[in-house]
Design a protein around this motif. Structure first.
Motif, short mmCIF file in Angstrom:
data_model
loop_
_atom_site.label_atom_id
_atom_site.label_comp_id
_atom_site.label_asym_id
_atom_site.label_seq_id
_atom_site.Cartn_x
_atom_site.Cartn_y
_atom_site.Cartn_z
N LEU A 10 39.73 39.50 14.15
CA LEU A 10 38.83 40.12 15.14
C LEU A 10 38.86 39.34 16.46
O LEU A 10 38.91 38.08 16.46
CB LEU A 10 37.39 40.13 14.59
CG LEU A 10 37.22 40.88 13.25
CD1 LEU A 10 35.78 40.73 12.77
CD2 LEU A 10 37.59 42.35 13.40
N THR A 12 37.62 37.54 19.87
CA THR A 12 36.39 36.97 20.47
C THR A 12 36.22 37.57 21.86
O THR A 12 37.21 37.89 22.53
CB THR A 12 36.48 35.45 20.56
OG1 THR A 12 37.60 35.09 21.35
CG2 THR A 12 36.61 34.81 19.16
N PRO A 45 26.70 35.51 19.47
CA PRO A 45 27.42 36.32 18.46
C PRO A 45 27.64 37.74 19.00
O PRO A 45 26.70 38.36 19.50
CB PRO A 45 26.46 36.31 17.27
CG PRO A 45 25.10 36.08 17.87
CD PRO A 45 25.32 35.21 19.07
N ASN A 48 30.86 42.18 16.53
CA ASN A 48 31.80 42.08 15.41
C ASN A 48 31.60 40.82 14.62
O ASN A 48 32.37 40.50 13.71
CB ASN A 48 33.23 42.21 15.90
CG ASN A 48 33.61 41.08 16.87
OD1 ASN A 48 32.81 40.14 17.08
ND2 ASN A 48 34.81 41.15 17.43
N CYS A 50 31.90 37.78 15.73
CA CYS A 50 32.61 36.63 16.31
C CYS A 50 31.85 36.10 17.51
O CYS A 50 30.95 36.73 18.04
CB CYS A 50 34.03 37.05 16.71
SG CYS A 50 35.04 37.52 15.29
N ASP A 51 32.27 34.92 17.95
CA ASP A 51 31.63 34.35 19.13
C ASP A 51 31.94 35.18 20.37
O ASP A 51 33.05 35.72 20.53
CB ASP A 51 32.11 32.91 19.36
CG ASP A 51 31.57 31.97 18.28
OD1 ASP A 51 30.57 32.37 17.63
OD2 ASP A 51 32.11 30.86 18.14
N SER A 52 30.96 35.23 21.23
CA SER A 52 31.12 35.90 22.52
C SER A 52 30.68 34.91 23.60
O SER A 52 29.54 34.45 23.60
CB SER A 52 30.26 37.17 22.59
OG SER A 52 30.30 37.71 23.87
#
Length: 302
Positions: A10, A12, A45, A48, A50-52
């Motif tokens: 996925l 980021t 977060p 999805n 993942c980190d943003s």
């Protein structure tokens, strides 16, 4: 045993934003309250899981400070921030600047005085007084609006007094050769003098000088005149010799200029001359009937 793995990577998320605040304001970001311009980052977060990473560029716009000074004359007004000001003081207004932030304007308003002046002036008849561009010749009260040194109106009030000039005539008899204002007089003459009256204006005096002579009336001869004592202090006897008694006579005493200083009716032959307030000096005596001059002489007051 056969295991089949489907692996999904996925992404980021990377995002950036720019924000602006005015000086003195704050901006909330990632649980903080920001007040200083700069670049800030936060890892959050994403949907999805993942980190943003979010990057914020914060700009702090300045607020404007300005001051101005204005002057008005008493009775005038000054418009400021929707108000009409008439009183001196310091006033502030918060306006919107071109960048959308507040702009503080400080006004110092000065109210200049309007002056009122009263004065008096005097002129003599025939003269004029220049006031506000006009040549005044009549007694009265006048006003003019002038500009004072501070630029405001100055109300000037003038009271003008027009003083009279004088004209007079007098008839004076003088002995031959005696002086009038330093001029020996031998014949009848007219002298016009322009003097200064007590009010400071011209006084025109016309003097008709008549010279006393024994030939004025040949049909009326002169009689002997006796004054004793002569000189005298308090009083003297004036006597006409050779004239019928109890005849109505008029006595005149003249100073050296020919001005009559005493005058008295009496019955011949004599009467008492009293000094009263006569100053020391020589005087001339005339004795007349209703028709003519009959005696002349001199007397000295000591």
């Amino acid at each position: 045993s056969t295991v089949t793995l489907t692996l999904t990577v996925l992404p980021t998320v990377q995002s950036s934003q720019v924000a602006e605040i005015c000086a003195g304001e704050s901006f909330p970001f990632n649980g903080e309250v920001l007040t200083v311009a700069g670049v800030y980052s936060a890892v959050l977060p994403a949907a999805n899981g993942c980190d943003s990473t979010v990057t914020l560029t914060l700009n702090v716009l300045p607020t404007a400070q300005s001051s101005l000074t204005a002057e008005i004359c008493a009775g005038e007004s000054f418009p400021f921030n929707g108000e009409v000001l008439t009183v001196a003081g310091v006033y502030s207004a918060v306006l919107s600047a071109a960048n959308g932030c507040d702009s503080t304007v400080t006004l110092t308003l000065n109210v200049l005085p309007v002056f009122s002046t009263n004065f008096e002036a005097e002129i003599c008849e025939g003269e004029s007084y220049l006031f506000d561009g006009n040549a005044l010749t009549q007694t009265g009260d006048y006003q003019a609006n002038m500009v004072a040194s501070n630029g405001c109106d100055s109300l000037v009030s003038l009271h003008l007094e027009v003083k009279a000039t004088f004209a007079s005539e007098q008839q004076v008899e003088i002995l031959p050769g005696y002086s009038w204002n330093g001029i020996p007089i031998f014949f009848d003459t007219t002298i016009v003098e322009v003097l200064t009256a007590t009010n400071g204006c011209d006084s025109t005096v016309t003097t008709q000088l008549s010279v006393i002579t024994s030939t004025r009336n040949p049909a009326a001869p002169l009689y002997d005149l006796l004054v004793f004592p002569n000189p005298f202090d308090a009083s003297a006897t004036v006597q006409v010799n050779g004239i019928a008694p109890d005849k109505a006579l008029k006595f005149k005493l003249l100073d050296l200029t020919g001005r009559v200083v005493q005058e008295q009716a009496f019955l011949s032959p004599a009467f008492v001359l009293k000094r009263n307030d006569l100053p020391e000096g020589m005087y001339f005596i005339k004795v007349e009937t209703a028709e003519s001059l009959i005696a002349i002489g001199r007397v000295v007051v000591q």
